[in-house]
Design a protein around this motif. Sequence first.
Motif: not given
Length: 334
Positions: A65, A69-71, A73-74, A334
């Motif tokens: 979290t 990187p965002r992916r 975290a998602l 994104t």
Amino acid sequence: MTTLLEARYRTVLRLLPAYYRRDREEEMVEVYLWDVDRDTQDQSRPTLGEVASIAALAVRSRLATVGAPRRYALLGAAVRRFALYAVLLQAAAVVSDEILRVTWSASRGAREWDMFLTGFTGGGPTETVVTIAGWVLPLLWTVGFFALVHDRRRLARAAVLLAALPSLWPLIAPLVSDWSASDPWFATANALFAWLPALAVCAAYHRDAPQATLPGDAPGLAFLACCVVTGASVAVLPAMADIAWAPATCFVLAVLGWLLLGARRAEPGAGSSALALAVLGLLILAVRVAALFPWLGFPLPAVFLVGAVAQAAALALLVVVLGVLARRDLSCGT
């Protein structure tokens, strides 16, 4: 010059995601090699404990979290929501089913009550232990759910792992006893429905993960509502009461409410919720189909056949809709 031990450590560290290795790989290799004599490094290997530790870190860093990187975290958010929703559904289905069983047996006279008690004591020692465990352990889904929402993570992990254990018995029983084998597809689907959420709780609710929350932040009300829906679905249509009917009905109604009543638009991170619900719906659909399939060659009541097929069709449609929404929402972010 790179030693064989260093090369082996770097190979094991490739289990970690690239973003984590960029920041930490050199430091980790130095720590692992710190107290190992260079002359013996070509004859040494990473220990089993070190490999297991790196593997656990690889799972945790992919469900991260903070600073990830965002992916990742998602992905972590989706797995946590899948685990929470699935544990809630399991808990409500078990509680309502056991309340209905006790109420039915107690209200039908002494003979029915004796038959209910004989189910626990009428067999041999192994059968008695398995029956009692199959009755008591699934109640721990409720403990696991409320432990999660109150941030008692160790208790939640222990509770859901114990609650999932009875689902393994239909797969193990033919190997260790003279019990007749269950349909393998149904036993497998039911075990996956129990163990995937349990393992998701263990993997995704690590120490860096946020506390579990439900939309509206009312876990007691959500649990009560799910219990009412699962229990009413059986009480109103007892002819439909196989193992998949109540959880599938609750899932369908909950998702329709989430889609139609605006909860999705008001919820932060709706894309990860849609993905979590799509995976959960796919699991329930597998149980629904596996529960129905062995009976297709028998003369089934029309109401049961129509209801089960309609429920499977509704689940399949919702899984597709949720998958499309998840892809759109996550792409927009994104």
